[in-house]
Structure formats: C-alpha cells, structure tokens
Design a protein around this motif. Structure first.
Motif, PDB file in Angstrom:
ATOM      1  N   LEU A  90       0.832  -1.202   0.000  1.00 47.50           N
ATOM      2  CA  LEU A  90       0.000   0.000   0.000  1.00 47.50           C
ATOM      3  C   LEU A  90       0.867   1.253   0.000  1.00 47.50           C
ATOM      4  O   LEU A  90       0.630   2.189  -0.759  1.00 47.50           O
ATOM      5  CB  LEU A  90      -0.924   0.001   1.213  1.00 47.50           C
ATOM      6  N   GLY A 124     -10.409  -0.878  -4.998  1.00 41.94           N
ATOM      7  CA  GLY A 124      -9.554  -1.603  -4.058  1.00 41.94           C
ATOM      8  C   GLY A 124     -10.335  -2.173  -2.896  1.00 41.94           C
ATOM      9  O   GLY A 124     -10.082  -3.296  -2.446  1.00 41.94           O
ATOM     10  N   SER A 125     -11.290  -1.427  -2.405  1.00 40.11           N
ATOM     11  CA  SER A 125     -12.137  -1.922  -1.310  1.00 40.11           C
ATOM     12  C   SER A 125     -12.965  -3.118  -1.760  1.00 40.11           C
ATOM     13  O   SER A 125     -13.144  -4.078  -0.999  1.00 40.11           O
ATOM     14  CB  SER A 125     -13.057  -0.809  -0.812  1.00 40.11           C
ATOM     15  N   ASN A 140      -5.661  -5.611  -3.949  1.00 37.62           N
ATOM     16  CA  ASN A 140      -6.427  -4.731  -3.076  1.00 37.62           C
ATOM     17  C   ASN A 140      -5.541  -3.668  -2.461  1.00 37.62           C
ATOM     18  O   ASN A 140      -5.847  -2.476  -2.511  1.00 37.62           O
ATOM     19  CB  ASN A 140      -7.109  -5.566  -1.988  1.00 37.62           C
ATOM     20  N   ARG A 141      -4.429  -4.063  -1.895  1.00 36.40           N
ATOM     21  CA  ARG A 141      -3.531  -3.116  -1.232  1.00 36.40           C
ATOM     22  C   ARG A 141      -2.914  -2.141  -2.232  1.00 36.40           C
ATOM     23  O   ARG A 141      -2.750  -0.964  -1.927  1.00 36.40           O
ATOM     24  CB  ARG A 141      -2.432  -3.870  -0.485  1.00 36.40           C
ATOM     25  N   LEU A 143      -4.275  -1.137  -5.113  1.00 34.63           N
ATOM     26  CA  LEU A 143      -5.322  -0.189  -5.511  1.00 34.63           C
ATOM     27  C   LEU A 143      -5.610   0.815  -4.403  1.00 34.63           C
ATOM     28  O   LEU A 143      -5.792   2.011  -4.665  1.00 34.63           O
ATOM     29  CB  LEU A 143      -6.593  -0.939  -5.914  1.00 34.63           C
ATOM     30  N   LEU A 144      -5.650   0.350  -3.163  1.00 34.16           N
ATOM     31  CA  LEU A 144      -5.858   1.277  -2.049  1.00 34.16           C
ATOM     32  C   LEU A 144      -4.705   2.274  -1.958  1.00 34.16           C
ATOM     33  O   LEU A 144      -4.917   3.461  -1.686  1.00 34.16           O
ATOM     34  CB  LEU A 144      -5.999   0.518  -0.730  1.00 34.16           C
TER      35      LEU A 144
END
Length: 167
Positions: A90, A124-125, A140-141, A143-144
């Motif tokens: 992230l 991401g969420s 996910n991480r 994209l976040l």
C-alpha cells in the motif's frame, strides 16, 4: 492536543495578504489537514488484521502455524516476506501514485484527481472484500495505495494553494 489560529490584518499599503478567512477556506483547510487520517487509519486496521488468527489461517497459514508455537514469543516474530509485501505494498503504491497524481492534478485539476483516487479506492475496497487468495489481497492493497496516493496529493496541494499561499 492544542490547536490555535491567528489572523492579522495587514498594515495599510504593506502589500500583504488581503483575503478573508471564509467558511470555504476553513473547510478546505480542515479537509486538507485530515488527509493523513487515511494513512493512520490504515496503519491501525492493517496492524490489527495481520495479527488476527482467522486472517492468518486463511491467507498466511505458515505464519499462523508459527504463531501457534507456544514456546516462542510472537512479539515481532512474523518472519514472512509475503506478509511484509502485503503490508508494505500500500505504501509503495501510494508513493508512486503520488508522483503521477501531481502531473494529473496539474493537467486536469484537483477534481479529476479526487475522482480518480476515489474510484480506485472503491475498486480496491471491492477487491479486498472479495479476496480469496493472496494475489487478490495484494491487488487490493496496491489499488488502495493508488487511491490514497492520489487523494493525499490532492488534499496537500489544496492545503498549499488555499491555506498557505492565499490563492
């Protein structure tokens, strides 16, 4: 924590700042100042999640089995490169995205950058909620991180433009 503010009227003819502190300026400064809350919130959440047994059992079973060894103190003992990549992805993505976000903000404006950041953050969420394996967690991480990089860059540029320079 103490918070204070002081606004002085410039002397006549001094060429100083001649603007007013309006509700819009105050709101903009509050939003810009709270941009870092996203990173702090993520630190608290990811730190708690990475120590949960159910999370470790599902995504990092080797770390979970090591954690179950009662003869070893588990304080800072998670020796997994994959878990480290999960945690740091992230921040690395946010750093890189911030560099691109400044170009996007300069060319298309803050609104476009905020929309891009928010859209990527929502994506991401969604990937995080649907994750069933480690690559989905990493996506996910990342994209976040991109979403946070964009939104933090925009809030900091808003802070510099609205609160600092008087533009």
């Amino acid at each position: 924590m103490a918070i204070g503010a002081s606004v002085e009227a410039p002397a006549a003819g001094s060429g100083g700042y001649s603007g007013r502190v309006t509700p819009f300026v105050v709101l903009t400064c509050i939003v810009a100042g709270s941009g870092g809350i996203l990173f702090g919130y993520d630190l608290g959440i990811s730190g708690g999640v990475t120590s949960m047994d159910s999370f470790l059992k599902t995504f990092f079973p080797e770390v979970y089995s090591h954690k179950q060894d009662s003869n070893v103190s588990n304080y800072c003992q998670f020796d997994s490169e994959l878990l480290t990549v999960f945690t740091s992805s992230l921040y690395i993505a946010g750093l890189i995205a911030t560099l691109f976000a400044s170009c996007v903000t300069r060319r298309f404006g803050r609104r476009a950058s905020m929309l891009i950041g928010g859209t990527v953050f929502i994506a991401g969420s969604a990937f995080g909620g649907a994750a069933v394996n480690v690559p989905m967690l990493l996506l996910n991480r990342i994209l976040l991180g991109i979403g946070l990089g964009f939104t933090n860059q925009v809030t900091l540029s808003a802070s510099a433009c609205t609160c600092g320079s008087g533009d």
